[in-house]
Design an enzyme around this catalytic site. Structure first.
Site, short mmCIF file in Angstrom:
data_model
loop_
_atom_site.label_atom_id
_atom_site.label_comp_id
_atom_site.label_asym_id
_atom_site.label_seq_id
_atom_site.Cartn_x
_atom_site.Cartn_y
_atom_site.Cartn_z
N ASP A 2 -7.85 -8.27 28.53
CA ASP A 2 -7.18 -7.33 27.65
C ASP A 2 -7.87 -5.95 27.79
O ASP A 2 -9.01 -5.88 28.26
CB ASP A 2 -7.30 -7.88 26.23
CG ASP A 2 -6.93 -6.89 25.18
OD1 ASP A 2 -5.82 -6.35 25.25
OD2 ASP A 2 -7.77 -6.64 24.28
N ASP A 4 -7.60 -2.80 25.22
CA ASP A 4 -8.14 -2.22 23.99
C ASP A 4 -8.84 -3.27 23.13
O ASP A 4 -8.26 -4.30 22.80
CB ASP A 4 -7.00 -1.55 23.19
CG ASP A 4 -6.30 -0.47 24.01
OD1 ASP A 4 -6.95 0.13 24.90
OD2 ASP A 4 -5.10 -0.23 23.78
N THR A 44 -2.15 -5.53 29.19
CA THR A 44 -2.25 -4.83 27.91
C THR A 44 -0.87 -4.53 27.31
O THR A 44 0.06 -4.12 28.02
CB THR A 44 -3.07 -3.52 28.09
OG1 THR A 44 -3.09 -2.79 26.85
CG2 THR A 44 -2.49 -2.63 29.17
N CYS A 83 2.77 -3.80 29.03
CA CYS A 83 4.10 -3.93 28.44
C CYS A 83 4.32 -2.75 27.51
O CYS A 83 3.59 -2.57 26.54
CB CYS A 83 4.19 -5.23 27.63
SG CYS A 83 5.65 -5.26 26.55
N CYS A 98 11.34 -8.47 25.31
CA CYS A 98 10.97 -8.69 26.71
C CYS A 98 10.17 -9.99 26.87
O CYS A 98 9.78 -10.61 25.90
CB CYS A 98 10.13 -7.51 27.19
SG CYS A 98 8.55 -7.40 26.32
MG MG Z 1 -7.07 -5.97 22.35
ZN ZN Z 2 7.41 -6.02 27.72
#
Ligand code: MG
Ligand code: ZN
Length: 190
Positions: A2, A4, A44, A83, A98
């Site tokens: 990931d 953030d 992310t 995304c 999505c």
């Molecule tokens: Mg995170």
């Molecule tokens: Zn997406």
């Protein structure tokens, strides 16, 4: 991995380049993965695009900055996937239900296709409940870091996890070290 809360400080939305700050151990962590022969991929959610908080082009700028910092430290990200969608906020095409918004597995499937990754032998490292769920959705193992939302997720969500993360680490560097130790122990360095 990931982004953030895991590779970089969790600051809410990174709606300006100046808000993006890698953790001091981020480059070292990725370099360790590179040297061990593992692919280092970032996945992310950036729903700030769908919400209209910042343009999609800013994501490329942030990722350019992140890649440059890795370069400068002799580390390399093998892939960065994001995304920009949200199921209910904003407008088309960003407003959509999505398959790539974590915990759905679209980003990981795309990475697996592009890079030839065996997801069943992979790890997802993140600070959110959704990252753990993402790992489960593809049969990967999960490492939860206590940075970002991690501590709170452990406190409030851990009791309801059907299968707890295989690793809970103070931060990404510790998670990587333990994942690599596990790989060595299993006799499968890649
Ligand atoms: Mg995170
Ligand atoms: Zn997406």
């Amino acid at each position: 991995m990931d982004r953030d809360g895991t590779l970089a400080h969790e600051v809410g939305y990174v709606n300006h380049l100046s808000r993006f700050r890698l953790f001091p151990w981020a480059v070292d962590s990725v370099r360790l993965l590179n040297r061990a022969g593992l692919l280092a991929v970032v996945v992310t959610n950036q729903a700030g695009v769908a919400r209209g908080y910042f343009p999609e082009s800013l994501i490329a700028e942030v990722h350019g900055l992140m890649s440059a910092a890795m370069d400068a430290g002799g580390a390399r990200l093998d892939g960065i996937y994001y995304c920009p969608h949200h199921p209910t906020a904003g407008e088309a095409p960003y407003r959509q239900d999505c398959d790539c918004r974590k915990p759905r597995p679209g980003l990981l499937r795309r990475a697996a296709n592009d890079l030839g990754i065996d997801l069943a032998r992979s790890w997802v490292v993140g600070d959110r409940d959704a990252d753990v769920a993402l790992a489960r959705s593809v049969g990967a193992r999960a490492a939860l870091v206590k940075t970002g939302y991690g501590l709170g997720e452990l406190l409030w969500h851990a009791p309801s996890w059907p299968q707890p993360p295989e690793v809970v680490a103070e931060h990404l560097l510790e998670a990587v070290e333990r994942i690599l130790a596990d790989a060595e122990g299993a006799g499968s360095p890649a």
